[in-house]
Design a protein around this motif. Structure first.
Motif, PDB file in Angstrom:
ATOM      1  N   PHE A 162       4.815  45.127 -28.977  1.00  0.00           N
ATOM      2  CA  PHE A 162       3.914  46.136 -29.550  1.00  0.00           C
ATOM      3  C   PHE A 162       3.945  47.403 -28.712  1.00  0.00           C
ATOM      4  O   PHE A 162       4.344  47.371 -27.547  1.00  0.00           O
ATOM      5  N   PRO A 163       3.527  48.519 -29.312  1.00  0.00           N
ATOM      6  CA  PRO A 163       3.725  49.800 -28.617  1.00  0.00           C
ATOM      7  C   PRO A 163       2.657  50.053 -27.557  1.00  0.00           C
ATOM      8  O   PRO A 163       1.486  49.763 -27.766  1.00  0.00           O
ATOM      9  N   ARG A 164       3.093  50.576 -26.419  1.00  0.00           N
ATOM     10  CA  ARG A 164       2.141  51.026 -25.403  1.00  0.00           C
ATOM     11  C   ARG A 164       1.891  52.521 -25.566  1.00  0.00           C
ATOM     12  O   ARG A 164       0.756  52.944 -25.640  1.00  0.00           O
ATOM     13  N   SER A 165       2.965  53.276 -25.643  1.00  0.00           N
ATOM     14  CA  SER A 165       2.765  54.724 -25.790  1.00  0.00           C
ATOM     15  C   SER A 165       3.987  55.339 -26.470  1.00  0.00           C
ATOM     16  O   SER A 165       5.064  54.746 -26.472  1.00  0.00           O
ATOM     17  N   VAL A 166       3.779  56.513 -27.032  1.00  0.00           N
ATOM     18  CA  VAL A 166       4.873  57.216 -27.706  1.00  0.00           C
ATOM     19  C   VAL A 166       5.097  58.535 -26.990  1.00  0.00           C
ATOM     20  O   VAL A 166       4.152  59.281 -26.732  1.00  0.00           O
ATOM     21  N   GLY A 167       6.351  58.823 -26.641  1.00  0.00           N
ATOM     22  CA  GLY A 167       6.652  60.015 -25.856  1.00  0.00           C
ATOM     23  C   GLY A 167       6.777  61.281 -26.677  1.00  0.00           C
ATOM     24  O   GLY A 167       6.491  62.370 -26.194  1.00  0.00           O
ATOM     25  N   ASN A 168       7.210  61.186 -27.934  1.00  0.00           N
ATOM     26  CA  ASN A 168       7.560  62.415 -28.660  1.00  0.00           C
ATOM     27  C   ASN A 168       6.870  62.519 -30.020  1.00  0.00           C
ATOM     28  O   ASN A 168       7.475  62.921 -31.006  1.00  0.00           O
ATOM     29  N   LEU A 169       5.613  62.142 -30.069  1.00  0.00           N
ATOM     30  CA  LEU A 169       4.870  62.180 -31.334  1.00  0.00           C
ATOM     31  C   LEU A 169       4.991  63.526 -32.050  1.00  0.00           C
ATOM     32  O   LEU A 169       5.303  63.578 -33.237  1.00  0.00           O
TER      33      LEU A 169
ATOM     34  N   ARG B 129       6.638  64.328 -35.658  1.00  0.00           N
ATOM     35  CA  ARG B 129       5.782  64.837 -36.751  1.00  0.00           C
ATOM     36  C   ARG B 129       6.377  66.081 -37.404  1.00  0.00           C
ATOM     37  O   ARG B 129       6.124  66.361 -38.569  1.00  0.00           O
ATOM     38  N   ALA B 130       7.190  66.798 -36.629  1.00  0.00           N
ATOM     39  CA  ALA B 130       7.783  68.032 -37.158  1.00  0.00           C
ATOM     40  C   ALA B 130       9.102  67.793 -37.881  1.00  0.00           C
ATOM     41  O   ALA B 130       9.715  68.726 -38.381  1.00  0.00           O
ATOM     42  N   MET B 131       9.535  66.538 -37.936  1.00  0.00           N
ATOM     43  CA  MET B 131      10.833  66.276 -38.584  1.00  0.00           C
ATOM     44  C   MET B 131      10.731  66.474 -40.100  1.00  0.00           C
ATOM     45  O   MET B 131       9.660  66.364 -40.682  1.00  0.00           O
ATOM     46  N   PRO B 132      11.887  66.765 -40.751  1.00  0.00           N
ATOM     47  CA  PRO B 132      11.856  67.064 -42.189  1.00  0.00           C
ATOM     48  C   PRO B 132      11.225  65.934 -43.005  1.00  0.00           C
ATOM     49  O   PRO B 132      11.532  64.758 -42.809  1.00  0.00           O
ATOM     50  N   GLY B 133      10.329  66.310 -43.878  1.00  0.00           N
ATOM     51  CA  GLY B 133       9.737  65.357 -44.810  1.00  0.00           C
ATOM     52  C   GLY B 133       8.570  64.571 -44.250  1.00  0.00           C
ATOM     53  O   GLY B 133       7.804  63.975 -45.002  1.00  0.00           O
ATOM     54  N   VAL B 134       8.440  64.552 -42.913  1.00  0.00           N
ATOM     55  CA  VAL B 134       7.423  63.687 -42.298  1.00  0.00           C
ATOM     56  C   VAL B 134       6.026  64.300 -42.470  1.00  0.00           C
ATOM     57  O   VAL B 134       5.831  65.487 -42.245  1.00  0.00           O
TER      58      VAL B 134
ATOM     59  N   ALA C 160       3.702  53.963 -37.136  1.00  0.00           N
ATOM     60  CA  ALA C 160       3.909  54.144 -38.572  1.00  0.00           C
ATOM     61  C   ALA C 160       4.267  55.592 -38.876  1.00  0.00           C
ATOM     62  O   ALA C 160       3.664  56.514 -38.335  1.00  0.00           O
ATOM     63  N   VAL C 161       5.247  55.751 -39.765  1.00  0.00           N
ATOM     64  CA  VAL C 161       5.664  57.086 -40.188  1.00  0.00           C
ATOM     65  C   VAL C 161       5.544  57.175 -41.704  1.00  0.00           C
ATOM     66  O   VAL C 161       6.035  56.313 -42.421  1.00  0.00           O
ATOM     67  N   ARG C 162       4.883  58.228 -42.171  1.00  0.00           N
ATOM     68  CA  ARG C 162       4.758  58.487 -43.605  1.00  0.00           C
ATOM     69  C   ARG C 162       5.558  59.741 -43.900  1.00  0.00           C
ATOM     70  O   ARG C 162       5.464  60.726 -43.163  1.00  0.00           O
ATOM     71  N   ALA C 163       6.356  59.706 -44.972  1.00  0.00           N
ATOM     72  CA  ALA C 163       7.222  60.851 -45.260  1.00  0.00           C
ATOM     73  C   ALA C 163       7.450  60.974 -46.762  1.00  0.00           C
ATOM     74  O   ALA C 163       7.100  60.091 -47.528  1.00  0.00           O
TER      75      ALA C 163
ATOM     76  N   ASP D 175      14.590  57.887 -40.633  1.00  0.00           N
ATOM     77  CA  ASP D 175      15.164  58.776 -39.602  1.00  0.00           C
ATOM     78  C   ASP D 175      14.123  59.058 -38.508  1.00  0.00           C
ATOM     79  O   ASP D 175      14.450  59.080 -37.317  1.00  0.00           O
ATOM     80  N   ALA D 176      12.892  59.256 -38.920  1.00  0.00           N
ATOM     81  CA  ALA D 176      11.834  59.536 -37.945  1.00  0.00           C
ATOM     82  C   ALA D 176      11.550  58.306 -37.083  1.00  0.00           C
ATOM     83  O   ALA D 176      11.354  58.414 -35.865  1.00  0.00           O
TER      84      ALA D 176
END
Ligand code: FES
Ligand code: FES
Lengths: 785, 159
Positions: free
Chosen positions: A273-280, A284-289, A300-303, A311-312
């Motif tokens: 399970f995740p502890r932390s995310v480095g590049n949230l 979030r700025a990726m296309p479609g996200v 979780a990623v919604r796009a 891809d995200a």
């Protein structure tokens, strides 16, 4: 210990006429429900026909009946439903159709079609005039809304008939009034009731008149089996057209406003399970996200599209906590299983002792539709769409997770793209609810194939040991010890089972012990016969994969039966025919041998094998032909497993009363193809705390190049059994046994593990575990044909 | 954002989306045509099989940027219309006659692959026999393979 020679089995008259006669005379209690149109109801679990256990045939050293012969899993599930109120209903609509909401889940088993047939039969309709839908989660049904253990038709057959017969009777009564005729001179056909003067009235015109002003109980007699015109006839699935035109909607095909594609980024380790995310922010700025949030099982990623969500997911930089089995591999799990094995009790040395020890590796029950669900969680309510075999338990768990009352959760049960036991659970629905709440938006959550394969539920790894003592022409003892990574039973099933388990002889069992005790039968007269299960909970994600323990146990058992036969100098078929316990079972074995031309001459390196299995109120016998010649075994097909090939399967099955023979044959075919996978080509390899296989080019489920070119499936139509048994899982175990036995006969080698190719070099380079989703290729225009 | 035009099931379509998004998602998520299914995303399971200019292909593995305005993409929804005379394509009818589908999830891809395989065999002067059918890589996790074989042979006779 006394021993006897096996006497020749004699044919015994069956008890068939007696219970069929009983059925004719019996009347059943149903309900007329107060409503503006005609609504009738019956209780699931209340009505059953006689279900006697036929007498054992006269063979030496009979084994005492085992619990599963007297009271099996189907009885458990049905009986668990007994206390539930009268809530399954048949409704006659003003447009003349008859509708019924089936409190079960259809994942391709064809139970919608068979339910249409049952209602049509009792009301003299065309099945097309019956509209069967899947009911949303209805907590008041408690255990009645559970699809599992091949129980559907068995537990719903009689109650549905009762409600339908009651409706037919009321409509006839109303027509008699209108037409001023006696009921006995009226005929009802295709929704039209006609009097002797030719005047007729459609159901639609009669329904309001036939409606009950107050709810009351009523007695009804069911149609006689001899008069059936729909049940027992082949019928094509009701949604066949929708399925071949792309119109059938699965969960991810739904367009729910704002429910955008959502994918979870998961850990390299099983259940990490995740502890932390480095590049949230970057992701979030990726296309479609549109949204990225950390949740319990990952990020979780919604796009706008699944492609962009994936891809995200692959771009996320996540620091992961270790999973539930860090560092574990096949060998370390096997060592734990070995440590938990129960002793065999009958000492060696009574006659000749034969022993076997077989390992069964992890297998995936991933269906072609991956885990998925749509969730729209609002402040005080939630709406969920998804395939679910136990929607009430799902509704309950989701409510608890969201901290809202159970009745604030609406669960729409969708038809699933296959289940194989996996949809007893609702992992995706729980996650979708969590993610929707965290994002404050509707989500259409789908597991990627890699997640479904690596993190999804599995058929647990297990060992099966068998010891038999053979004295002359008799078997003095036959012991089975199955030791398994624990099989997780879902809340719905476990509640249903614990509610009834004390009814099984022996009582007071745990859930898995109950399933074990109520499914496992050694179908032969083999003296002292014991079967024990021990389970070790190692924190794997498991589930009752299609046919649960039986494929493995039947493989080990049938292999031992062949060895016993050899020890006695008997032919494998002759032995089974002679030592099987019941006349009904022997008939099936004999028929299979005859249809398959058992004993015909076979080329070197090829052989026939035979296996039988008893479960779900039925009996099955498979005869397979297996080709183990080098030119076959070494066939080269890219990204594939070849190996020994099953070239022909003859399958004879007696499942009791048959509703739709075509549907039964279809279920057997699927089971047979599963059995090929289970024994020959399909397994998961555990390495360093995760499963290696990430997709269908790693996990080798049966493909066209594996499937038997010849398949002859025979459904016994004049069964002695008065009720329909379970068919959904019944093609597998007997076939597994037959394949294993054929392999030994073709090669002279007795396998010590399954599937046979598990320890062969992997015919693929494993996909990395990080990033978690293998990227989609871009060269699809180069592989057109 | 790049704009893409192509023909989908006989109609021109137009969609704004990044070039590298795979066509499967453009068709399903943006254009709402859901016959082609996701089963792997890596050109392995063949559940997404559709036709491009009459040939079988897997849109999960083709970036939308690689599709030309003149390309005709046909999904299961458009298959029937490719036959003269209306009604179902003979392969769809054969599927119904043999009651092939179980859950149905793989079947759009199976039918599209079968039609292309028959055409390919015809073009190469080959029989549509077991050997040809065994070249099909479509997975059916419900194990309907043997009915698929029967249906392909029956459908081929009417094509
Ligand atoms: S999703 Fe396209 S081949 Fe599997
Ligand atoms: S019919 Fe279910 S995957 Fe093929």
């Amino acid at each position: 210990m006394p021993t006897h020679r096996a006497t020749t089995t004699r044919s015994r008259p069956t008890a068939e006429p007696a219970h069929r006669a009983d059925v004719k005379r019996r009347s059943f209690l149903g309900l007329l429900v107060a409503a503006p149109v005609l609504v009738t109801a019956a209780e699931i679990g209340r009505q059953t026909l006689v279900d006697s256990v036929p007498d054992a045939s006269a063979v030496a050293l009979p084994s005492a009946p085992q619990p599963a012969e007297l009271y099996d899993l189907l009885d458990v599930i049905r009986d668990s439903a007994r206390p539930t109120a009268n809530l399954i209903t048949v409704k006659v609509n003003k447009d003349g159709t008859v509708s019924f909401a089936l409190p079960r889940s259809d994942n391709g088993q064809g139970i919608i079609t068979s339910t249409q047939m049952i209602i049509a039969e009792e009301m003299n309709l065309d099945p097309d005039q019956v509209v069967v839908t899947l009911a949303d989660a209805r907590p008041e049904l408690v255990f009645n809304q559970l699809t599992g253990g091949s129980s559907t038709t068995f537990s719903t057959y009689t109650p549905i008939r009762v409600a339908a017969a009651l409706a037919q009777g009321r409509l006839l009564g109303a027509a008699a009034n209108e037409l001023d005729q006696d009921v006995s001179v009226l005929t009802s056909r295709q929704g039209l009731i006609t009097g002797p003067n030719g005047r007729s009235l459609p159901f639609g015109d009669l329904t309001a008149k036939a409606a009950a002003p107050v709810t009351e109980a009523a007695n009804v007699v069911l149609k006689q089996r001899e008069k059936f015109t729909v049940i027992g006839k082949n019928r094509t699935k009701s949604d066949a057209l929708a399925m071949v035109t792309g119109k059938k909607k699965f969960t991810t095909d739904l367009r729910i406003p704002d429910a955008l594609p959502t994918v979870i980024c998961r850990a390299p380790d099983l259940n990490g399970f995740p502890r932390s995310v480095g590049n949230l922010d970057a992701v979030r700025a990726m296309p479609g996200v549109t949204d990225v949030v950390k949740v319990g099982s990952g990020v979780a990623v919604r796009a706008k599209t699944y492609g962009q969500a994936i891809d995200a997911v692959d771009a996320l930089e996540v620091r992961w906590a270790a999973g539930t089995v860090p560092g574990a591999d096949d060998e370390s799990v096997l060592r734990k299983l070995r440590a938990a094995e129960l002793p065999l009790a009958v000492p060696k040395g009574v006659g000749t002792t034969l022993e076997s020890d077989t390992v069964f590796y992890f297998r995936s029950n991933s269906s072609l539709e991956t885990n998925c669900a749509i969730a729209d969680v609002r402040a005080n309510s939630a709406t969920i769409w998804g395939p679910a075999k136990s929607p009430i338990a799902a509704q309950n768990d989701i409510a608890r997770k969201l901290g809202i009352p159970q009745n604030a959760v609406t669960f729409h049960v969708m038809e699933g793209g296959g289940s194989f036991g996996r949809k007893l659970f609702y992992d995706a629905a729980l996650e979708a609810a969590e993610v929707s709440k965290a994002m404050g938006k509707p989500v259409k959550l789908m597991w990627t194939r890699a997640d479904d394969s690596r993190q999804g539920r599995v058929h647990p790894m297990a060992t099966t040991r068998v010891r038999a003592n053979v004295v002359g022409d008799a078997v003095a003892s036959f012991e089975i010890r199955h030791t398994s990574v624990a099989t997780e039973t879902n809340p719905g099933l476990s509640e249903a089972i614990t509610a009834s388990a004390q009814k099984a002889p022996g009582g007071n069992l745990t859930v898995s012990e109950s399933i074990w005790e109520t499914t496992q039968v050694t179908p032969y007269n083999v003296g002292v016969s014991t079967r024990f299960l021990s389970e070790v909970d190692m924190r794997f994600n498991t589930s009752s994969m299609r046919n649960i323990y039986s494929p493995d146990v039947a493989t080990a058992r049938e292999l031992m039966v062949d060895r016993i036969a050899a020890q006695m100098g008997k032919d494998p078929y002759e032995f089974r025919s002679e030592f099987t316990k019941l006349e009904r079972w022997k008939k099936v074995v004999d028929r299979a041998a005859k249809e398959a031309d058992w004993g015909k001459s076979m080329a070197d390196g090829t052989a026939q094998g035979i296996g039988m299995h008893v479960e779900y109120k039925g009996v099955a016998c498979a005869v397979v032909e297996l080709d183990c010649r080098p030119e076959t075994v070494n066939r080269q097909i890219r990204q594939a497993r070849t190996g020994p090939r099953v070239t022909k399967v003859t399958y004879v099955v007696d499942v009791g009363l048959v509703i739709n023979p075509r549907g039964v044959r279809a279920q057997m075919m699927g089971g047979i193809n599963d059995a090929l996978a289970m024994t020959l080509t399909s397994s998961l390899h555990l390495t360093d705390g995760h499963f290696v296989e990430a997709s269908w080019d790693n996990y080798f489920y049966t493909r066209q190049w594996n499937t038997p070119p010849e398949m002859n499936i025979i459904v016994v139509e004049d069964s002695d059994a008065p009720e329909p048994g379970g068919v959904g899982e019944f093609g597998i175990a007997a076939t597994c046994g037959a394949i294993a036995c054929a392999y030994v006969r073709a090669t002279g080698k007795t396998p010590t593990y399954f599937p046979l190719d598990h320890k062969d070099p992997l015919p693929f380079t494993p996909y990395p575990t990080s990033p978690p989703v293998p990227p989609s290729p871009t060269n699809g225009l180069e592989t057109t044909f | 954002m790049p704009n893409h035009t192509f023909r989908l099931n006989g109609e021109p379509v137009n969609v704004d989306v990044e070039d590298d998004v795979r066509l499967l998602w453009v068709i399903r998520d943006l254009l709402g045509v859901t016959g082609p299914k996701y089963g792997c995303g890596i050109n392995v399971c063949k559940a997404c099989t559709s036709h491009i200019n009459g040939k079988a292909f897997n849109p999960c593995s083709v970036p939308v940027g690689a599709i030309k305005p003149t390309d005709e993409v046909t999904t299961i929804e458009g298959l029937a219309a490719t036959e003269a005379g209306g009604g179902l394509h003979p392969m769809q009818q054969a599927w119904i006659d043999n009651d092939v589908a179980q859950c149905g999830y793989c079947q759009p891809g199976q039918i599209m692959a079968a039609v292309a395989k028959v055409r390919q065999c015809r073009a190469e002067g080959r029989e549509v026999d077991d050997a040809a059918i065994e070249e099909l890589r479509n997975i059916c996790r419900c194990g309907t393979y043997n009915r698929i074989r029967e249906a392909i042979k029956a459908g081929a006779e009417k094509m």
